[in-house]
Design a protein around this motif. Structure first.
Motif, short mmCIF file in Angstrom:
data_model
loop_
_atom_site.label_atom_id
_atom_site.label_comp_id
_atom_site.label_asym_id
_atom_site.label_seq_id
_atom_site.Cartn_x
_atom_site.Cartn_y
_atom_site.Cartn_z
N LEU A 5 0.86 -1.18 0.00
CA LEU A 5 0.00 0.00 0.00
C LEU A 5 0.90 1.23 0.00
CD1 LEU A 5 -2.55 -1.08 2.76
CD2 LEU A 5 -2.88 -1.13 0.27
N ASN A 6 0.56 2.21 -0.81
CA ASN A 6 1.34 3.45 -0.81
C ASN A 6 0.77 4.41 0.24
OD1 ASN A 6 -0.93 4.62 -1.99
ND2 ASN A 6 -0.01 4.77 -4.03
N SER A 7 1.26 5.63 0.28
CA SER A 7 0.82 6.59 1.29
C SER A 7 -0.65 6.99 1.13
CB SER A 7 1.70 7.84 1.26
OG SER A 7 1.66 8.43 -0.03
N LYS A 8 -1.22 6.74 -0.06
CA LYS A 8 -2.64 7.02 -0.30
C LYS A 8 -3.50 5.76 -0.07
CE LYS A 8 -1.54 10.42 -3.83
NZ LYS A 8 -1.64 10.75 -5.26
N HIS A 9 -2.88 4.71 0.45
CA HIS A 9 -3.53 3.43 0.74
C HIS A 9 -4.01 2.73 -0.53
CE1 HIS A 9 -3.16 4.19 4.98
NE2 HIS A 9 -3.62 5.41 4.76
N GLU A 10 -3.30 2.97 -1.64
CA GLU A 10 -3.59 2.30 -2.91
C GLU A 10 -2.62 1.14 -3.05
OE1 GLU A 10 -4.66 6.28 -5.49
OE2 GLU A 10 -2.56 5.70 -5.24
N MET A 11 -3.11 0.00 -3.54
CA MET A 11 -2.26 -1.16 -3.76
C MET A 11 -1.42 -0.93 -5.00
SD MET A 11 -1.59 -4.25 -2.55
CE MET A 11 -3.03 -4.88 -1.72
N GLY A 15 6.92 -2.72 -9.40
CA GLY A 15 7.30 -1.95 -10.58
C GLY A 15 6.84 -0.50 -10.54
N GLN A 16 5.87 -0.20 -9.70
CA GLN A 16 5.36 1.17 -9.56
C GLN A 16 6.01 1.93 -8.41
OE1 GLN A 16 1.41 -0.53 -9.13
NE2 GLN A 16 0.73 0.89 -10.74
N ALA A 17 6.78 1.23 -7.60
CA ALA A 17 7.38 1.84 -6.40
C ALA A 17 8.50 2.80 -6.78
CB ALA A 17 7.92 0.75 -5.48
N GLU A 18 8.63 3.84 -5.99
CA GLU A 18 9.69 4.84 -6.19
C GLU A 18 10.49 4.99 -4.91
OE1 GLU A 18 7.80 8.44 -7.40
OE2 GLU A 18 6.99 7.56 -9.23
N ARG A 19 11.77 5.16 -5.09
CA ARG A 19 12.64 5.38 -3.93
C ARG A 19 12.16 6.62 -3.18
NH1 ARG A 19 17.25 2.13 -4.42
NH2 ARG A 19 17.62 1.44 -6.55
N GLY A 21 9.53 6.76 -1.27
CA GLY A 21 8.10 6.68 -0.97
C GLY A 21 7.85 5.95 0.34
N GLU A 22 6.63 6.08 0.84
CA GLU A 22 6.23 5.36 2.05
C GLU A 22 5.32 4.21 1.64
OE1 GLU A 22 4.63 7.68 5.21
OE2 GLU A 22 6.20 9.20 5.05
N TYR A 23 5.62 3.01 2.16
CA TYR A 23 4.88 1.81 1.78
C TYR A 23 4.51 1.02 3.03
CZ TYR A 23 6.73 3.29 -2.63
OH TYR A 23 7.04 4.06 -3.72
N TYR A 24 3.34 0.36 2.95
CA TYR A 24 2.80 -0.36 4.09
C TYR A 24 2.33 -1.74 3.68
CZ TYR A 24 2.90 4.38 5.80
OH TYR A 24 3.33 5.63 6.15
N CYS A 25 2.40 -2.68 4.60
CA CYS A 25 1.96 -4.05 4.37
C CYS A 25 0.44 -4.09 4.21
CB CYS A 25 2.38 -4.92 5.54
SG CYS A 25 1.81 -6.64 5.41
N PRO A 26 -0.06 -4.72 3.16
CA PRO A 26 -1.51 -4.80 2.98
C PRO A 26 -2.19 -5.70 4.02
CG PRO A 26 -0.36 -5.93 1.19
CD PRO A 26 0.67 -5.28 2.03
N PHE A 27 -1.42 -6.50 4.75
CA PHE A 27 -1.99 -7.41 5.74
C PHE A 27 -1.95 -6.82 7.14
CE2 PHE A 27 -0.17 -10.01 2.31
CZ PHE A 27 -1.36 -10.55 1.82
#
Length: 70
Positions: A5-11, A15-19, A21-27
């Motif tokens: 999940l990104n900072s906007k809570h979008e999955m 390949g879409q990740a950017e250095r 950024g903030e990312y969270y576990c979907p579980f």
């Protein structure tokens, strides 16, 4: 882990990740670290907490069975 999940809570996929950024576990919703080195395949990893739910990420019964053999 190849999805997060990104900072906007979008999955998003790896390949879409950017250095930076903030990312969270979907579980477990724990903070993830982006791993984009030159040796291993790019992936997300838990920063502090290890989550057991990664095992079910987009894998069918056959895949989980085969993975458990190694």
């Amino acid at each position: 882990m190849f999805k997060a999940l990104n900072s906007k809570h979008e999955m998003i996929g790896i390949g879409q990740a950017e250095r930076g950024g903030e990312y969270y576990c979907p579980f477990c919703k724990g903070k993830l670290v982006l791993k984009m080195g030159n040796v291993k395949v790019h992936h997300f990893a838990h920063k502090e907490k290890l989550c057991d739910d990664w095992y079910s990420e987009n894998k069918g019964p056959w895949h989980r069975k085969m993975q458990s053999l190694f």
